[in-house]
Design a protein around this motif. Structure first.
Motif, short mmCIF file in Angstrom:
data_model
loop_
_atom_site.label_atom_id
_atom_site.label_comp_id
_atom_site.label_asym_id
_atom_site.label_seq_id
_atom_site.Cartn_x
_atom_site.Cartn_y
_atom_site.Cartn_z
N LYS A 13 35.41 -15.16 2.63
CA LYS A 13 34.17 -15.32 1.86
C LYS A 13 34.49 -15.84 0.46
N LEU A 14 35.56 -15.33 -0.16
CA LEU A 14 35.92 -15.77 -1.50
C LEU A 14 36.40 -17.23 -1.49
N LEU A 15 37.11 -17.60 -0.46
CA LEU A 15 37.55 -18.98 -0.35
C LEU A 15 36.35 -19.92 -0.19
N PHE A 16 35.34 -19.49 0.55
CA PHE A 16 34.12 -20.29 0.70
C PHE A 16 33.43 -20.46 -0.67
N ILE A 17 33.32 -19.37 -1.44
CA ILE A 17 32.72 -19.45 -2.78
C ILE A 17 33.55 -20.36 -3.68
N TRP A 18 34.88 -20.22 -3.61
CA TRP A 18 35.75 -21.09 -4.39
C TRP A 18 35.46 -22.55 -4.06
N GLU A 19 35.40 -22.86 -2.76
CA GLU A 19 35.21 -24.25 -2.33
C GLU A 19 33.86 -24.80 -2.80
N ARG A 38 42.98 -25.66 -2.04
CA ARG A 38 42.28 -24.82 -1.05
C ARG A 38 43.30 -24.05 -0.20
N ARG A 39 44.41 -24.66 0.11
CA ARG A 39 45.46 -23.97 0.88
C ARG A 39 46.19 -22.93 0.02
N GLU A 40 46.35 -23.21 -1.28
CA GLU A 40 47.11 -22.34 -2.18
C GLU A 40 46.34 -21.12 -2.67
N ILE A 41 45.06 -21.27 -2.88
CA ILE A 41 44.26 -20.22 -3.54
C ILE A 41 44.44 -18.84 -2.89
N PRO A 42 44.36 -18.70 -1.58
CA PRO A 42 44.50 -17.35 -1.01
C PRO A 42 45.83 -16.67 -1.35
N SER A 43 46.87 -17.45 -1.58
CA SER A 43 48.17 -16.84 -1.92
C SER A 43 48.14 -16.22 -3.32
N PHE A 44 47.20 -16.62 -4.16
CA PHE A 44 47.08 -16.04 -5.50
C PHE A 44 46.28 -14.73 -5.50
N PHE A 45 45.44 -14.53 -4.51
CA PHE A 45 44.57 -13.34 -4.50
C PHE A 45 45.32 -12.02 -4.67
#
Length: 144
Positions: A13-19, A38-45
């Motif tokens: 859900k957060l990745l969708f909001i980010w996008e 988009r591929r990197e962002i989840p690794s920062f969470f």
């Protein structure tokens, strides 16, 4: 407005909001850089204090911070212009001790948002945190 600690279950859900937020505000990003981010962002969470912000049970955005530095702040475009962003930021300043944030120089709307909310430029980097050619403005809360 409610603030809830985000978990791994919230990441899609957060990745969708980010996008959707980045598509609405970062028209200067090259397509390849957008895809890489988009591929990197989840690794920062997992490396930040990650919060979902909700209105009437619906997640409208998220923030992530480490110590006094706001590392990520994304609001769904459907909820921009309603005062939610300022309310979230002011709450983070008061309750989480946020004093610093970086913003893409090309993202004029974000810069003006932070300026309106009491932040000022104290430095600049020619590249972003991943070494890409997107200049970054370093902001601090003006009471410092």
């Amino acid at each position: 407005m409610d603030k809830e600690r985000a978990s791994a279950a919230d990441y899609p859900k957060l990745l969708f909001i980010w996008e959707e937020s980045v598509k609405a505000t970062h028209d200067f990003l090259k397509a390849a850089d957008f895809d890489a981010l988009r591929r990197e962002i989840p690794s920062f969470f997992p490396s930040v204090e990650l919060y979902c912000w909700k209105v009437e049970g619906e997640t409208i955005g998220f923030t992530g911070h480490a110590a006094e530095h706001l590392e990520m702040f994304f609001l769904s475009p459907r909820f921009r212009g309603r005062g939610y962003g300022s309310e979230i930021l002011q709450q983070l300043v008061k309750t989480e001790g946020i004093r610093f944030v970086d913003v893409n120089q090309q993202n004029k709307a974000a810069y003006h948002f932070y300026e309106k909310n009491g932040f000022e430029v104290y430095g600049k980097s020619e590249k972003d945190g991943q070494g890409r050619d997107y200049p970054i403005l370093h902001l601090k809360w003006s009471s410092l």
